[in-house]
Design a protein around this motif. Structure first.
Motif, PDB file in Angstrom:
ATOM      1  N   ILE A  92       4.507   8.852   1.359  1.00  0.00           N
ATOM      2  CA  ILE A  92       5.265   9.843   0.729  1.00  0.00           C
ATOM      3  C   ILE A  92       4.460  11.385   1.110  1.00  0.00           C
ATOM      4  N   ASP A  93       5.605  12.276   1.182  1.00  0.00           N
ATOM      5  CA  ASP A  93       5.207  13.550   1.452  1.00  0.00           C
ATOM      6  C   ASP A  93       6.258  14.461   0.772  1.00  0.00           C
ATOM      7  N   ILE A  94       5.755  15.648   0.461  1.00  0.00           N
ATOM      8  CA  ILE A  94       6.748  16.513  -0.113  1.00  0.00           C
ATOM      9  C   ILE A  94       7.503  17.514   0.655  1.00  0.00           C
ATOM     10  N   ASN A  95       7.182  17.336   2.387  1.00  0.00           N
ATOM     11  CA  ASN A  95       7.697  17.921   3.413  1.00  0.00           C
ATOM     12  C   ASN A  95       8.841  17.161   3.980  1.00  0.00           C
TER      13      ASN A  95
ATOM     14  N   VAL B  58       9.638   5.686   4.099  1.00  0.00           N
ATOM     15  CA  VAL B  58       9.276   6.999   3.874  1.00  0.00           C
ATOM     16  C   VAL B  58       9.988   7.810   2.850  1.00  0.00           C
ATOM     17  N   ILE B  59       9.165   8.283   1.832  1.00  0.00           N
ATOM     18  CA  ILE B  59       9.805   8.988   0.859  1.00  0.00           C
ATOM     19  C   ILE B  59       9.480  10.455   0.680  1.00  0.00           C
TER      20      ILE B  59
ATOM     21  N   ILE C  28       0.725  -1.123  -0.083  1.00  0.00           N
ATOM     22  CA  ILE C  28       0.019  -0.271  -0.017  1.00  0.00           C
ATOM     23  C   ILE C  28       0.970   1.290  -0.021  1.00  0.00           C
ATOM     24  N   ILE C  29       0.545   2.178  -0.931  1.00  0.00           N
ATOM     25  CA  ILE C  29       1.049   3.439  -0.790  1.00  0.00           C
ATOM     26  C   ILE C  29       0.115   4.403  -0.379  1.00  0.00           C
ATOM     27  N   ILE C  30       0.468   5.236   0.458  1.00  0.00           N
ATOM     28  CA  ILE C  30      -0.112   6.261   1.074  1.00  0.00           C
ATOM     29  C   ILE C  30       0.635   7.850   0.637  1.00  0.00           C
ATOM     30  N   ALA C  31      -0.227   8.697  -0.098  1.00  0.00           N
ATOM     31  CA  ALA C  31       0.706  10.168  -0.304  1.00  0.00           C
ATOM     32  C   ALA C  31      -0.055  11.033   0.448  1.00  0.00           C
ATOM     33  N   GLY C  32       0.752  11.546   1.412  1.00  0.00           N
ATOM     34  CA  GLY C  32       0.356  12.885   2.188  1.00  0.00           C
ATOM     35  C   GLY C  32       0.390  12.382   3.654  1.00  0.00           C
TER      36      GLY C  32
END
Length: 219
Positions: free
Chosen positions: A28-31, A46-47, A3-7
């Motif tokens: 995944i998070d941009i921060n 965590v990416i 499972i991939i979770i973005a945010g």
């Protein structure tokens, strides 16, 4: 399951922490600061990256993902990344959070499998609690065809001191748990429902009012 979770906001963090106990999860998070912090707290990859970019998704192992969940704070980001996951990488199931309720139909038409609005869910939940006086808690399941309601059996209830197998119309509801004080019991037909017991009842939505009244002794 992969499972991939973005945010990694409140929803993403809570979901990632829970799912990582049972499945392979990537967050995944941009921060970058958030990513560094969460990487120490959750047993998951965590990416730090932009989930609308193919490189980020590929670094997350999108080709192997069974489910892609987008819960960033931006609807457009959630939509784009879900469409990439679904249309470009062939992920079987995509789930997106939306902030604007009116976008729900658009997201579904474009192919997002499940669209969730926390605000809409909260509004429906509060509405149900207002409509169900005496209900301690309520969970809406499926597509709203059924509910799980939590009730305490009063002395004057018509189910009090009866065995479950003696109750009427069992096809409309199912007693799934009985609490005697703090002790949880998975009931059988022989279980006697006593005044003061707290029960969880799975009930068809169109029968919930009837069942609630039956358990609470209301006319």
């Amino acid at each position: 399951m992969y499972i991939i979770i973005a945010g990694i906001g409140r929803i993403g963090y809570t979901l990632g922490k829970s799912l990582s106990e049972r499945y392979d999860v990537v967050l995944i998070d941009i921060n970058k600061k958030i990513c560094d912090k969460v990487a120490k707290e959750i047993d998951a990859l965590v990416i730090n990256g932009d989930c609308t970019k193919t490189k980020t998704l590929e670094d997350a192992g999108i080709d192997d993902a069974d489910i892609y969940i987008a819960v960033t704070g931006k609807d457009e980001v959630n939509l784009i990344s879900c469409l990439l996951a679904k249309k470009y990488y062939g992920v079987e199931k995509t789930i997106s959070r939306i902030s604007e309720i009116e976008y729900k139909d658009i997201f579904e038409r474009l192919g997002v499998d499940i669209v969730i609005s926390p605000e809409l869910i909260a509004a429906h939940y509060i509405e149900k609690l207002i409509e169900r006086p005496g209900v301690l808690d309520l969970t809406i399941i499926g597509r709203g065809e059924a509910e799980i309601i939590e009730l305490i059996i009063p002395e004057d209830s018509e189910v009090a001191n009866k065995k479950i197998k003696e109750l009427k119309k069992p096809e409309d509801y199912l007693i799934i748990a009985v609490y005697e004080g703090n002790n949880l019991k998975i009931p059988s037909g022989e279980t006697v429902l006593k005044p003061g017991d707290r029960v969880l009842v799975l009930v068809k939505k169109d029968k919930s009012e009837i069942i609630r009244r039956m358990f609470r002794g209301e006319k």
